[in-house]
Motif scaffolding. Sequence first.
Motif, PDB file in Angstrom:
ATOM      1  N   ALA A 123     -35.130   6.576 -12.446  1.00  0.00           N
ATOM      2  CA  ALA A 123     -35.685   7.785 -11.829  1.00  0.00           C
ATOM      3  C   ALA A 123     -36.108   7.526 -10.387  1.00  0.00           C
ATOM      4  CB  ALA A 123     -36.865   8.299 -12.655  1.00  0.00           C
ATOM      5  N   ALA A 124     -36.742   6.395 -10.145  1.00  0.00           N
ATOM      6  CA  ALA A 124     -37.177   6.069  -8.776  1.00  0.00           C
ATOM      7  C   ALA A 124     -35.987   5.856  -7.856  1.00  0.00           C
ATOM      8  CB  ALA A 124     -38.070   4.823  -8.793  1.00  0.00           C
ATOM      9  N   ARG A 125     -34.983   5.159  -8.334  1.00  0.00           N
ATOM     10  CA  ARG A 125     -33.802   4.895  -7.514  1.00  0.00           C
ATOM     11  C   ARG A 125     -33.049   6.188  -7.212  1.00  0.00           C
ATOM     12  NH1 ARG A 125     -31.496  -0.394 -10.780  1.00  0.00           N
ATOM     13  NH2 ARG A 125     -33.009  -1.910  -9.965  1.00  0.00           N
ATOM     14  N   LEU A 126     -32.856   7.011  -8.232  1.00  0.00           N
ATOM     15  CA  LEU A 126     -32.149   8.270  -8.028  1.00  0.00           C
ATOM     16  C   LEU A 126     -32.912   9.189  -7.071  1.00  0.00           C
ATOM     17  CD1 LEU A 126     -30.829   8.910 -11.628  1.00  0.00           C
ATOM     18  CD2 LEU A 126     -29.431   8.844  -9.560  1.00  0.00           C
ATOM     19  N   ALA A 127     -34.223   9.229  -7.209  1.00  0.00           N
ATOM     20  CA  ALA A 127     -35.028  10.064  -6.311  1.00  0.00           C
ATOM     21  C   ALA A 127     -34.885   9.584  -4.871  1.00  0.00           C
ATOM     22  CB  ALA A 127     -36.493  10.052  -6.739  1.00  0.00           C
ATOM     23  N   TYR A 128     -34.904   8.285  -4.673  1.00  0.00           N
ATOM     24  CA  TYR A 128     -34.745   7.745  -3.324  1.00  0.00           C
ATOM     25  C   TYR A 128     -33.382   8.124  -2.742  1.00  0.00           C
ATOM     26  CZ  TYR A 128     -33.954   4.603   0.533  1.00  0.00           C
ATOM     27  OH  TYR A 128     -33.636   4.122   1.776  1.00  0.00           O
ATOM     28  N   ILE A 129     -32.322   7.886  -3.506  1.00  0.00           N
ATOM     29  CA  ILE A 129     -30.970   8.154  -3.013  1.00  0.00           C
ATOM     30  C   ILE A 129     -30.793   9.645  -2.741  1.00  0.00           C
ATOM     31  CG2 ILE A 129     -28.510   8.035  -3.571  1.00  0.00           C
ATOM     32  CD1 ILE A 129     -29.215   5.504  -5.280  1.00  0.00           C
ATOM     33  N   ALA A 130     -31.270  10.481  -3.657  1.00  0.00           N
ATOM     34  CA  ALA A 130     -31.167  11.931  -3.441  1.00  0.00           C
ATOM     35  C   ALA A 130     -31.942  12.334  -2.185  1.00  0.00           C
ATOM     36  CB  ALA A 130     -31.684  12.689  -4.659  1.00  0.00           C
ATOM     37  N   GLY A 131     -33.094  11.717  -1.963  1.00  0.00           N
ATOM     38  CA  GLY A 131     -33.870  12.004  -0.757  1.00  0.00           C
ATOM     39  C   GLY A 131     -33.120  11.643   0.514  1.00  0.00           C
TER      40      GLY A 131
END
Length: 189
Positions: A123-131
């Motif tokens: 979740a943290a990685r995906l949120a970062y990449i999406a950001g």
Amino acid sequence: MIAIPDRTAEDWIKTTSRRLASAGSEALAVEPLAKAMGVTKGSFYWHFADRPALLAAVIADWEARATAPLLERLRRSGRDPAERLAALMHTVAAEGKGSLDPAMRAWAHGDTNAAAAVGRVDAARLAYIAGEFRALGFSASSAWSRARLLYLHLLGEHALAFGQADASVDERLREAKRVLALLMQESAG
């Protein structure tokens, strides 16, 4: 008699993590770990109440190291979002077999604590990449789709590092650049 230096809890966590990466969660018995470290099981019990406490410490250590430090370095790098995504991909491609991620994911299939940690890391990685894709001007839904595709590519890099010794880091980096270039293009419709 040769004195063996005391082992710390961190030594146990590092040794257990290396064993997890090389042999899987089934190989995390205390006695063989102690033997590999050149100590008795007494050293283990000095630092941990039991095997589940050690395993919880390994999970917590991986979770603390697996994402936040890298993402924070990228955020502070002064690079633009596209350069940060490229740097992220470079890091993953260069890790190759050194990553603990594949072993953690395999362990997560049978362990609820490992599964919860993997879920939080994802979740943290995906949120970062999406950001980062949002910062590049993509809509929220487009950024999320691109983040998932990029993340799936990164997970594949870890998986392929174990099965394909013939692909060099340079080849994987070239492929990562092509993948990122595709994901940076505007959609046709």
